[in-house]
Design a protein around this motif. Structure first.
Motif, PDB file in Angstrom:
ATOM      1  N   LEU A 276      14.336  18.710 -40.230  1.00  0.00           N
ATOM      2  CA  LEU A 276      14.460  17.332 -39.748  1.00  0.00           C
ATOM      3  C   LEU A 276      15.904  16.836 -39.671  1.00  0.00           C
ATOM      4  O   LEU A 276      16.171  15.785 -39.084  1.00  0.00           O
ATOM      5  N   ALA A 277      16.844  17.567 -40.254  1.00  0.00           N
ATOM      6  CA  ALA A 277      18.242  17.113 -40.264  1.00  0.00           C
ATOM      7  C   ALA A 277      18.793  17.051 -38.837  1.00  0.00           C
ATOM      8  O   ALA A 277      18.663  18.003 -38.062  1.00  0.00           O
ATOM      9  N   GLY A 278      19.371  15.907 -38.470  1.00  0.00           N
ATOM     10  CA  GLY A 278      19.968  15.748 -37.142  1.00  0.00           C
ATOM     11  C   GLY A 278      18.965  15.581 -36.024  1.00  0.00           C
ATOM     12  O   GLY A 278      19.325  15.601 -34.844  1.00  0.00           O
ATOM     13  N   LEU A 279      17.711  15.400 -36.379  1.00  0.00           N
ATOM     14  CA  LEU A 279      16.642  15.277 -35.376  1.00  0.00           C
ATOM     15  C   LEU A 279      16.712  13.919 -34.659  1.00  0.00           C
ATOM     16  O   LEU A 279      17.062  12.901 -35.265  1.00  0.00           O
ATOM     17  N   ALA A 280      16.377  13.907 -33.372  1.00  0.00           N
ATOM     18  CA  ALA A 280      16.289  12.653 -32.606  1.00  0.00           C
ATOM     19  C   ALA A 280      14.999  12.669 -31.803  1.00  0.00           C
ATOM     20  O   ALA A 280      14.629  13.703 -31.220  1.00  0.00           O
ATOM     21  N   VAL A 281      14.301  11.539 -31.805  1.00  0.00           N
ATOM     22  CA  VAL A 281      13.027  11.421 -31.087  1.00  0.00           C
ATOM     23  C   VAL A 281      13.192  10.395 -29.983  1.00  0.00           C
ATOM     24  O   VAL A 281      13.667   9.277 -30.222  1.00  0.00           O
ATOM     25  N   ARG A 282      12.815  10.755 -28.771  1.00  0.00           N
ATOM     26  CA  ARG A 282      12.928   9.838 -27.637  1.00  0.00           C
ATOM     27  C   ARG A 282      11.609   9.756 -26.892  1.00  0.00           C
ATOM     28  O   ARG A 282      11.115  10.763 -26.377  1.00  0.00           O
ATOM     29  N   GLY A 283      11.051   8.549 -26.861  1.00  0.00           N
ATOM     30  CA  GLY A 283       9.870   8.313 -26.040  1.00  0.00           C
ATOM     31  C   GLY A 283      10.278   7.857 -24.660  1.00  0.00           C
ATOM     32  O   GLY A 283      11.457   7.850 -24.297  1.00  0.00           O
ATOM     33  N   ALA A 284       9.322   7.463 -23.868  1.00  0.00           N
ATOM     34  CA  ALA A 284       9.610   6.942 -22.532  1.00  0.00           C
ATOM     35  C   ALA A 284      10.292   5.586 -22.649  1.00  0.00           C
ATOM     36  O   ALA A 284      10.204   4.899 -23.664  1.00  0.00           O
ATOM     37  N   SER A 285      10.992   5.189 -21.604  1.00  0.00           N
ATOM     38  CA  SER A 285      11.690   3.907 -21.567  1.00  0.00           C
ATOM     39  C   SER A 285      11.372   3.214 -20.251  1.00  0.00           C
ATOM     40  O   SER A 285      10.731   3.780 -19.350  1.00  0.00           O
ATOM     41  N   LEU A 286      11.846   1.997 -20.118  1.00  0.00           N
ATOM     42  CA  LEU A 286      11.650   1.263 -18.866  1.00  0.00           C
ATOM     43  C   LEU A 286      12.337   1.972 -17.704  1.00  0.00           C
ATOM     44  O   LEU A 286      11.873   1.904 -16.569  1.00  0.00           O
ATOM     45  N   GLU A 287      13.412   2.683 -17.999  1.00  0.00           N
ATOM     46  CA  GLU A 287      14.082   3.454 -16.940  1.00  0.00           C
ATOM     47  C   GLU A 287      13.164   4.537 -16.392  1.00  0.00           C
ATOM     48  O   GLU A 287      13.133   4.792 -15.182  1.00  0.00           O
ATOM     49  N   ASP A 288      12.397   5.183 -17.256  1.00  0.00           N
ATOM     50  CA  ASP A 288      11.438   6.194 -16.792  1.00  0.00           C
ATOM     51  C   ASP A 288      10.370   5.567 -15.901  1.00  0.00           C
ATOM     52  O   ASP A 288       9.965   6.152 -14.888  1.00  0.00           O
ATOM     53  N   VAL A 289       9.911   4.372 -16.274  1.00  0.00           N
ATOM     54  CA  VAL A 289       8.935   3.654 -15.443  1.00  0.00           C
ATOM     55  C   VAL A 289       9.539   3.337 -14.082  1.00  0.00           C
ATOM     56  O   VAL A 289       8.919   3.562 -13.035  1.00  0.00           O
ATOM     57  N   PHE A 290      10.759   2.825 -14.092  1.00  0.00           N
ATOM     58  CA  PHE A 290      11.464   2.458 -12.857  1.00  0.00           C
ATOM     59  C   PHE A 290      11.574   3.662 -11.917  1.00  0.00           C
ATOM     60  O   PHE A 290      11.262   3.579 -10.724  1.00  0.00           O
ATOM     61  N   LEU A 291      12.004   4.812 -12.462  1.00  0.00           N
ATOM     62  CA  LEU A 291      12.177   5.999 -11.630  1.00  0.00           C
ATOM     63  C   LEU A 291      10.833   6.535 -11.144  1.00  0.00           C
ATOM     64  O   LEU A 291      10.727   7.037 -10.020  1.00  0.00           O
ATOM     65  N   SER A 292       9.817   6.432 -11.979  1.00  0.00           N
ATOM     66  CA  SER A 292       8.482   6.880 -11.576  1.00  0.00           C
ATOM     67  C   SER A 292       7.956   6.066 -10.386  1.00  0.00           C
ATOM     68  O   SER A 292       7.320   6.612  -9.484  1.00  0.00           O
ATOM     69  N   LEU A 293       8.249   4.766 -10.375  1.00  0.00           N
ATOM     70  CA  LEU A 293       7.744   3.891  -9.322  1.00  0.00           C
ATOM     71  C   LEU A 293       8.598   3.919  -8.056  1.00  0.00           C
ATOM     72  O   LEU A 293       8.072   3.813  -6.944  1.00  0.00           O
ATOM     73  N   THR A 294       9.920   4.039  -8.211  1.00  0.00           N
ATOM     74  CA  THR A 294      10.824   3.865  -7.059  1.00  0.00           C
ATOM     75  C   THR A 294      11.456   5.158  -6.584  1.00  0.00           C
ATOM     76  O   THR A 294      12.100   5.174  -5.538  1.00  0.00           O
ATOM     77  N   GLY A 295      11.298   6.259  -7.343  1.00  0.00           N
ATOM     78  CA  GLY A 295      11.864   7.522  -6.941  1.00  0.00           C
ATOM     79  C   GLY A 295      13.293   7.695  -7.409  1.00  0.00           C
ATOM     80  O   GLY A 295      13.898   6.799  -7.992  1.00  0.00           O
ATOM     81  N   ARG A 296      13.861   8.865  -7.127  1.00  0.00           N
ATOM     82  CA  ARG A 296      15.192   9.212  -7.602  1.00  0.00           C
ATOM     83  C   ARG A 296      16.221   9.340  -6.480  1.00  0.00           C
ATOM     84  O   ARG A 296      17.377   9.670  -6.729  1.00  0.00           O
ATOM     85  N   GLU A 297      15.829   9.116  -5.242  1.00  0.00           N
ATOM     86  CA  GLU A 297      16.797   9.304  -4.156  1.00  0.00           C
ATOM     87  C   GLU A 297      17.851   8.210  -4.191  1.00  0.00           C
ATOM     88  O   GLU A 297      17.624   7.110  -4.670  1.00  0.00           O
ATOM     89  N   TYR A 298      19.050   8.544  -3.659  1.00  0.00           N
ATOM     90  CA  TYR A 298      20.138   7.574  -3.598  1.00  0.00           C
ATOM     91  C   TYR A 298      19.788   6.436  -2.638  1.00  0.00           C
ATOM     92  O   TYR A 298      19.160   6.661  -1.594  1.00  0.00           O
ATOM     93  N   ARG A 299      20.217   5.210  -2.993  1.00  0.00           N
ATOM     94  CA  ARG A 299      20.036   4.048  -2.133  1.00  0.00           C
ATOM     95  C   ARG A 299      21.402   3.526  -1.746  1.00  0.00           C
ATOM     96  O   ARG A 299      22.285   3.397  -2.589  1.00  0.00           O
ATOM     97  N   SER A 300      21.593   3.180  -0.480  1.00  0.00           N
ATOM     98  CA  SER A 300      22.891   2.646  -0.034  1.00  0.00           C
ATOM     99  C   SER A 300      22.962   1.157  -0.329  1.00  0.00           C
ATOM    100  O   SER A 300      21.966   0.511  -0.597  1.00  0.00           O
TER     101      SER A 300
END
Length: 300
Positions: A276-300
């Motif tokens: 467990l030393a130095g361990l980090a746990v990361r769940g989903a975030s609002l950024e993951d929701v945003f990318l899931s809904l709007t995609g990852r392509e560049y926007r001008s």
């Protein structure tokens, strides 16, 4: 108590472009509400129609009992507006600038100085606004929007030009506003900012609202796996792959990253191996929701 806002069927077109397409939502009195979306999603156009700066092609907005399209003095007294691009009176100092805004609303000059202190600009009070940095101008713009103590505050990317310290300090100012009962409507590209400040968020794209809920509910509904990062040397790859509940293991110079939908079992297994030393746990975030809904392509 801040006023509630009702947005019903807002539409705005520019030639063949439907920038806002039948947008409807409510903002509760005293709520901190976020409008999120990629560039060109229609956030700022929606916000400007809510503020009365742009007349809708169709649909309506009500702020309490007031119609923003009328732009009457009753509305101007209850709303404060900070725009993406700020303009100030030429050749005035910071102190003169905010005192001028205060005078327009019939507010005593002392109120302006108190706000300069809140946004960290007291030391710049005698500096001309054209000599301020971009972040300092942004903070002055926010102070000017708050000088008449509005019940509803509209903020269009208020922390876009701010350094991390100024950004976090401004969060405290905005939380204080909301905790005093003000209704706050915010647009931002910083998902951590929306997650930290907003009671609910609407995620927009292509002029439409895709989802509207609390940040926590949106993240829960995504049902994304949990990532567990291990420091280098904590556990070898074969042992990590053999852990019950580990769906995938990725190796990098930074260590191992385990992906799992059963984090409790994986963490218990790691504890048994004293890993467990130095361990980090990361769940989903609002950024993951945003990318899931709007995609990852560049926007001008």
């Amino acid at each position: 108590m801040g006023l509630g806002i009702e947005v019903a069927g807002l539409t705005m077109t520019y030639g063949d472009l439907r920038a806002v397409d039948d947008v409807s939502f409510s903002v509760r009195p005293g709520e901190f509400f976020g409008l999120l979306g990629p560039n060109g999603a229609g956030k700022t156009t929606t916000l400007e129609m809510m503020e009365g700066l742009r007349v809708p092609g169709s649909g309506s907005v009500r702020i309490g009992d007031l119609d923003p399209r009328r732009r009457d003095t009753d509305l101007q007294r209850v709303i404060g507006v900070q725009l993406q691009a700020s303009s100030f009176f030429e050749r005035l100092t910071v102190r003169e600038q905010i005192d001028t805004f205060a005078a327009l609303y019939g507010v005593p000059a002392g109120r302006g100085l108190a706000l300069l202190e809140q946004v960290g600009l007291v030391e710049k009070a005698d500096v001309r606004t054209e000599d301020l940095s971009g972040g300092q101008k942004q903070r002055l713009s926010i102070a000017c929007a708050l000088v008449h103590d509005p019940e509803v505050v509209f903020l269009d990317e208020p922390t876009a030009a701010l350094d991390p310290q100024a950004r976090r300090n401004l969060w405290d100012v905005l939380r204080g506003l909301n905790e005093s009962g003000r209704t706050v409507v915010l647009t931002t590209h910083y998902m951590d900012e929306a997650e930290a400040l907003c009671d609910r968020v609407a995620i927009m794209d292509a002029g439409r609202v895709l989802r509207l809920d609390t940040p926590a509910a949106l993240v829960r509904d995504l049902d994304a796996p949990v990532r567990i990062s291990l420091a280098p040397g904590t556990l070898d790859r074969d042992a990590a792959v053999a852990l019950v509940g580990a769906d995938a293991v990725r190796e990098s110079p930074a260590g191992l990253e385990l992906t799992t939908r059963d984090p409790a079992r994986v963490l218990a297994a790691l504890a048994e191996r004293d890993a467990l030393a130095g361990l980090a746990v990361r769940g989903a975030s609002l950024e993951d929701v945003f990318l899931s809904l709007t995609g990852r392509e560049y926007r001008s």
